[in-house]
Each structure stands twice: as C-alpha cells, then as structure tokens.
Design an enzyme around this catalytic site. Structure first.
Site, mmCIF file in Angstrom:
data_model
loop_
_atom_site.group_PDB
_atom_site.id
_atom_site.type_symbol
_atom_site.label_atom_id
_atom_site.label_comp_id
_atom_site.label_asym_id
_atom_site.label_seq_id
_atom_site.Cartn_x
_atom_site.Cartn_y
_atom_site.Cartn_z
ATOM 1 N N PHE A 158 -0.555 -10.090 2.977
ATOM 2 C CA PHE A 158 -1.256 -11.172 3.675
ATOM 3 C C PHE A 158 -2.631 -11.467 3.100
ATOM 4 O O PHE A 158 -3.146 -12.552 3.240
ATOM 5 C CB PHE A 158 -1.391 -10.827 5.156
ATOM 6 C CG PHE A 158 -0.086 -10.524 5.786
ATOM 7 C CD1 PHE A 158 0.906 -11.493 5.840
ATOM 8 C CD2 PHE A 158 0.179 -9.275 6.312
ATOM 9 C CE1 PHE A 158 2.120 -11.221 6.418
ATOM 10 C CE2 PHE A 158 1.401 -8.998 6.894
ATOM 11 C CZ PHE A 158 2.376 -9.967 6.940
ATOM 12 N N GLN A 184 -1.935 1.698 5.841
ATOM 13 C CA GLN A 184 -2.679 0.510 6.276
ATOM 14 C C GLN A 184 -1.712 -0.533 6.810
ATOM 15 O O GLN A 184 -2.138 -1.574 7.305
ATOM 16 C CB GLN A 184 -3.435 -0.091 5.089
ATOM 17 C CG GLN A 184 -4.496 0.804 4.499
ATOM 18 C CD GLN A 184 -5.126 0.196 3.251
ATOM 19 O OE1 GLN A 184 -4.472 0.030 2.231
ATOM 20 N NE2 GLN A 184 -6.398 -0.152 3.339
ATOM 21 N N HIS A 220 -4.218 0.629 10.921
ATOM 22 C CA HIS A 220 -4.363 -0.739 11.433
ATOM 23 C C HIS A 220 -3.375 -1.047 12.548
ATOM 24 O O HIS A 220 -3.151 -2.202 12.882
ATOM 25 C CB HIS A 220 -4.211 -1.751 10.286
ATOM 26 C CG HIS A 220 -5.253 -1.609 9.213
ATOM 27 N ND1 HIS A 220 -5.163 -2.210 7.983
ATOM 28 C CD2 HIS A 220 -6.428 -0.929 9.188
ATOM 29 C CE1 HIS A 220 -6.221 -1.891 7.242
ATOM 30 N NE2 HIS A 220 -6.998 -1.116 7.954
ATOM 31 N N SER A 255 -1.968 -0.011 -2.493
ATOM 32 C CA SER A 255 -3.199 -0.454 -1.842
ATOM 33 C C SER A 255 -4.225 -0.782 -2.907
ATOM 34 O O SER A 255 -4.374 -0.052 -3.882
ATOM 35 C CB SER A 255 -3.754 0.640 -0.922
ATOM 36 O OG SER A 255 -5.044 0.275 -0.456
ATOM 37 N N SER A 256 -4.935 -1.875 -2.710
ATOM 38 C CA SER A 256 -5.996 -2.220 -3.653
ATOM 39 C C SER A 256 -7.214 -1.321 -3.440
ATOM 40 O O SER A 256 -8.152 -1.350 -4.229
ATOM 41 C CB SER A 256 -6.377 -3.688 -3.483
ATOM 42 O OG SER A 256 -6.660 -3.947 -2.124
#
Ligand SMILES: [Zn+2]
Length: 251
Positions: free
Chosen positions: A40, A106, A126, A200-201
């Site tokens: 997203f 996350q 999250h 994950s960035s």
C-alpha cells in the site's frame, strides 16, 4: 554482502539457517505481494482511493467511521481471497522445525496465522485487518457481522454491548503502537542469533529498529527484499531477489 544471483543467495541463506539456533523473522509487505495484497505504501498503490482514515478523524465523526468501513470493504477483494505465499510457508516450516519461536510482522493480512503459525506466536506491530474490535470494551467482531449491518444504509454499527465504536483491529495512523507487541518484538529480537528481515523497506520507525537491535546484540542479519534498504551495508547477507523464489526452497 549482496548475493550475486538466486542460486548463491539460496545456498548462503541455507548456511545461515543451518548454523542458527534461534531464527527471528521480521516481515513486511513484500512477503505478501505474491498473495495479491499490494504494497500500500508503494507509489501508485491502492491508497490513492482507499487510503485509511487517520485515527483522530475516525473518532471525530460518524461520517468518517462510515467512510472508513466503506473503504475497508472495497479493500476486501484483496484481503478476503488472499492465501499464504511461499515466504509464509517457508517460515511456517521453520516454525514447525522449532527454530523459529515467533514471527514479528508489519503486515495486517493474517497470512502468517493462515500458514499455520499459532496466533499467539505472530507479533503484529500494526494490528490485523481481518477482524474488528470495539474500541471501548475490546469485544471482537467479524467483518461479515459488520458488513451485514453496514450495507442496508452504509452506516457502521456501534458495539451492541457498550455503544463503543467498532474499528478494524489495525493500528491506524495517529494511533499508538501496541505496547505489548512492541515489548515482545524487542525481547524476540534480542533472543535470536539470526535475524531475517523479509520484504520490508525497513523505513517505518520504530519497527525498523529491531533488525539493528538484533545485529548490535550479536545476531547475524540477513535482509531479503526486492529493493535496496538502508541497512544493506550492515547486513551479513543481502538477498535482492523475489522473496517467494528465495524462500521456496525452505518450504
Ligand atoms: Zn463495546
């Protein structure tokens, strides 16, 4: 060290996994993209039209709560049909083997639970969008129950028990990170001798601090992500390949 190709990446990853006693995976959106759940936060993502409502706006008016639920039901075409991908299944295999005590994520898509990891062993930083809770009494509500009541008039129901607002069990923008999950993620990060950051960035703080915490505590750090991350320089191994391809051999 960046693995030059997929075969080398898998071979090196296998050495790290074989050598480790306690592996701590940390997952982000990249592990779920092959499951049909878009990242997203990426540009051109779904958030253009279905951006989540910030927490203060959700609390401020019934119209915003109705709008939040309308957007959530639009998103359901992605969430309702998604099945665990190869990355999820690989982690579930390592979990069953006893090397992975829990997964820190996350993601809000429930796919680690669906892959066979006990809900108590999925640490969701999250929250979770596949069910809802009353913000006052914490009663759980299923989305189907809400949808039945929402659809006749596009009005979100309040909690029949206490009158509180019902919201997906996610952490919204402007809402505090759940202290219990943050605490457990920290303990887990310090307990492993191999930290696997997957998909994950690693830019969303404070969650992105966990890989660094593990590394400073002496764990090996392996980053598996399609794109470069800020921590590639400190990682012991960087796998910049498709996540499903990289983890499929471990299913
Ligand atoms: Zn309630």
């Amino acid at each position: 060290m960046l693995a030059p190709d997929l075969a080398t990446a898998v071979a090196r990853l296998r050495e790290f996994i074989d050598d480790a006693e306690v592996i701590q995976p940390f997952t982000g959106a990249g592990i779920s993209t092959e499951c049909g759940i878009p990242d997203f936060r990426s540009s051109g993502g779904l958030w253009t039209n279905t951006k989540p409502i910030p927490f203060d706006q959700f609390m401020a008016s019934a119209q915003m709560r109705d709008e939040a639920w309308r957007r959530r039901f639009v998103m359901d075409e992605h969430f309702a049909t998604a099945k665990p991908g190869r990355g999820h299944l690989a982690l579930a295999s390592l979990y069953r083997s006893g090397k992975v005590p829990a997964v820190i994520t996350q993601n809000i898509d429930n796919l680690h639970q669906e892959s066979g990891i006990s809900a108590g062993d999925v640490v969701e930083l999250h929250g979770n969008t596949t069910y809802a809770t009353c913000l006052d009494c914490n009663q759980r509500y299923e989305l189907s129950w809400i949808r039945e009541r929402f659809e006749p008039a596009n009005e979100a129901p309040d909690c029949p028990d206490c009158g509180g607002y019902i919201k997906t069990a996610t952490v919204s923008f402007g809402q505090a990170m759940p202290p219990a999950a943050m605490q457990r993620a920290e303990e887990l990060s310090l307990a492993g001798d191999l930290f696997l950051a997957i998909g994950s960035s690693l830019v969303v703080w404070p969650a992105a601090g966990f890989p660094l915490m593990a590394k400073r505590n002496g764990a090996a750090l392996v980053i598996i992500n399609r794109e470069r991350t800020d921590f590639d320089d400190v990682a012991d191994l960087v796998v910049r390949q498709d996540i499903g391809d990289a983890l499929a051999p471990f299913v």
